[in-house]
Scaffold this motif. Structure first.
Motif, PDB file in Angstrom:
ATOM      1  N   MET A   1     -23.203 -89.829  34.483  1.00  0.00           N
ATOM      2  CA  MET A   1     -22.808 -90.582  35.651  1.00  0.00           C
ATOM      3  C   MET A   1     -22.133 -89.621  36.623  1.00  0.00           C
ATOM      4  N   THR A   2     -22.528 -89.733  37.868  1.00  0.00           N
ATOM      5  CA  THR A   2     -21.940 -88.918  38.928  1.00  0.00           C
ATOM      6  C   THR A   2     -21.421 -89.847  40.010  1.00  0.00           C
ATOM      7  N   ILE A   3     -20.184 -89.615  40.432  1.00  0.00           N
ATOM      8  CA  ILE A   3     -19.570 -90.419  41.482  1.00  0.00           C
ATOM      9  C   ILE A   3     -19.215 -89.499  42.643  1.00  0.00           C
ATOM     10  N   VAL A   4     -19.663 -89.876  43.839  1.00  0.00           N
ATOM     11  CA  VAL A   4     -19.367 -89.124  45.047  1.00  0.00           C
ATOM     12  C   VAL A   4     -18.500 -90.013  45.938  1.00  0.00           C
ATOM     13  N   ALA A   5     -17.295 -89.564  46.250  1.00  0.00           N
ATOM     14  CA  ALA A   5     -16.392 -90.298  47.141  1.00  0.00           C
ATOM     15  C   ALA A   5     -16.126 -89.440  48.371  1.00  0.00           C
ATOM     16  N   THR A   6     -16.110 -90.081  49.521  1.00  0.00           N
ATOM     17  CA  THR A   6     -15.852 -89.369  50.762  1.00  0.00           C
ATOM     18  C   THR A   6     -15.004 -90.239  51.679  1.00  0.00           C
ATOM     19  N   ASP A   7     -14.269 -89.583  52.564  1.00  0.00           N
ATOM     20  CA  ASP A   7     -13.531 -90.340  53.564  1.00  0.00           C
ATOM     21  C   ASP A   7     -14.272 -90.349  54.903  1.00  0.00           C
ATOM     22  N   ALA A   8     -15.493 -89.849  54.903  1.00  0.00           N
ATOM     23  CA  ALA A   8     -16.335 -89.898  56.102  1.00  0.00           C
ATOM     24  C   ALA A   8     -16.771 -91.344  56.329  1.00  0.00           C
ATOM     25  N   PRO A   9     -16.794 -91.804  57.576  1.00  0.00           N
ATOM     26  CA  PRO A   9     -17.216 -93.184  57.846  1.00  0.00           C
ATOM     27  C   PRO A   9     -18.735 -93.318  57.723  1.00  0.00           C
ATOM     28  N   LEU A  10     -19.210 -93.713  56.561  1.00  0.00           N
ATOM     29  CA  LEU A  10     -20.640 -93.840  56.303  1.00  0.00           C
ATOM     30  C   LEU A  10     -21.048 -95.299  56.218  1.00  0.00           C
ATOM     31  N   LEU A  11     -22.233 -95.588  56.714  1.00  0.00           N
ATOM     32  CA  LEU A  11     -22.835 -96.901  56.554  1.00  0.00           C
ATOM     33  C   LEU A  11     -23.407 -97.005  55.149  1.00  0.00           C
ATOM     34  N   PRO A  12     -23.649 -98.212  54.650  1.00  0.00           N
ATOM     35  CA  PRO A  12     -24.200 -98.357  53.302  1.00  0.00           C
ATOM     36  C   PRO A  12     -25.499 -97.575  53.076  1.00  0.00           C
ATOM     37  N   ALA A  13     -26.384 -97.563  54.050  1.00  0.00           N
ATOM     38  CA  ALA A  13     -27.648 -96.824  53.902  1.00  0.00           C
ATOM     39  C   ALA A  13     -27.394 -95.316  53.805  1.00  0.00           C
ATOM     40  N   GLN A  14     -26.350 -94.838  54.487  1.00  0.00           N
ATOM     41  CA  GLN A  14     -26.009 -93.417  54.405  1.00  0.00           C
ATOM     42  C   GLN A  14     -25.431 -93.075  53.032  1.00  0.00           C
ATOM     43  N   CYS A  15     -24.700 -94.000  52.429  1.00  0.00           N
ATOM     44  CA  CYS A  15     -24.190 -93.783  51.073  1.00  0.00           C
ATOM     45  C   CYS A  15     -25.346 -93.725  50.072  1.00  0.00           C
ATOM     46  N   VAL A  16     -26.344 -94.564  50.282  1.00  0.00           N
ATOM     47  CA  VAL A  16     -27.528 -94.535  49.408  1.00  0.00           C
ATOM     48  C   VAL A  16     -28.224 -93.183  49.534  1.00  0.00           C
ATOM     49  N   ALA A  17     -28.388 -92.700  50.762  1.00  0.00           N
ATOM     50  CA  ALA A  17     -29.035 -91.398  50.972  1.00  0.00           C
ATOM     51  C   ALA A  17     -28.218 -90.282  50.333  1.00  0.00           C
ATOM     52  N   LEU A  18     -26.904 -90.369  50.417  1.00  0.00           N
ATOM     53  CA  LEU A  18     -26.039 -89.373  49.800  1.00  0.00           C
ATOM     54  C   LEU A  18     -26.195 -89.379  48.282  1.00  0.00           C
ATOM     55  N   ALA A  19     -26.237 -90.560  47.687  1.00  0.00           N
ATOM     56  CA  ALA A  19     -26.404 -90.669  46.235  1.00  0.00           C
ATOM     57  C   ALA A  19     -27.763 -90.124  45.793  1.00  0.00           C
ATOM     58  N   ARG A  20     -28.780 -90.278  46.615  1.00  0.00           N
ATOM     59  CA  ARG A  20     -30.109 -89.766  46.267  1.00  0.00           C
ATOM     60  C   ARG A  20     -30.164 -88.240  46.287  1.00  0.00           C
ATOM     61  N   ARG A  21     -29.237 -87.604  46.981  1.00  0.00           N
ATOM     62  CA  ARG A  21     -29.228 -86.137  47.071  1.00  0.00           C
ATOM     63  C   ARG A  21     -28.415 -85.481  45.960  1.00  0.00           C
ATOM     64  N   VAL A  22     -27.695 -86.255  45.172  1.00  0.00           N
ATOM     65  CA  VAL A  22     -26.878 -85.698  44.096  1.00  0.00           C
ATOM     66  C   VAL A  22     -27.707 -84.872  43.110  1.00  0.00           C
ATOM     67  N   PRO A  23     -28.884 -85.332  42.683  1.00  0.00           N
ATOM     68  CA  PRO A  23     -29.660 -84.505  41.747  1.00  0.00           C
ATOM     69  C   PRO A  23     -30.024 -83.131  42.315  1.00  0.00           C
TER      70      PRO A  23
END
Length: 59
Positions: A1-23
């Motif tokens: 499990m990988t968790i990415v937390a940021t204080d950048a103001p991201l929209l939900p779709a941007q969080c999904v894109a960020l999670a897809r780049r973790v691998p």
């Protein structure tokens, strides 16, 4: 499990894109992963709720 937390103001779709780049970041460290590996990736933003709608200050 990988968790990415940021204080950048991201929209939900941007969080999904960020999670897809973790691998891709894990691959750079020599770790392998795939869609069938069972890994979970979660990304969320802790930004203030109004951060996306705020305007810059003008003097």
């Amino acid at each position: 499990m990988t968790i990415v937390a940021t204080d950048a103001p991201l929209l939900p779709a941007q969080c999904v894109a960020l999670a897809r780049r973790v691998p891709l970041g894990l691959a750079r460290t020599g770790t392998t992963g795939s869609h069938f590996s069972g890994d979970l990736f979660l990304a969320f933003s802790t930004a203030n709720p109004g951060a996306l709608h705020s305007r810059p200050h003008t003097h």
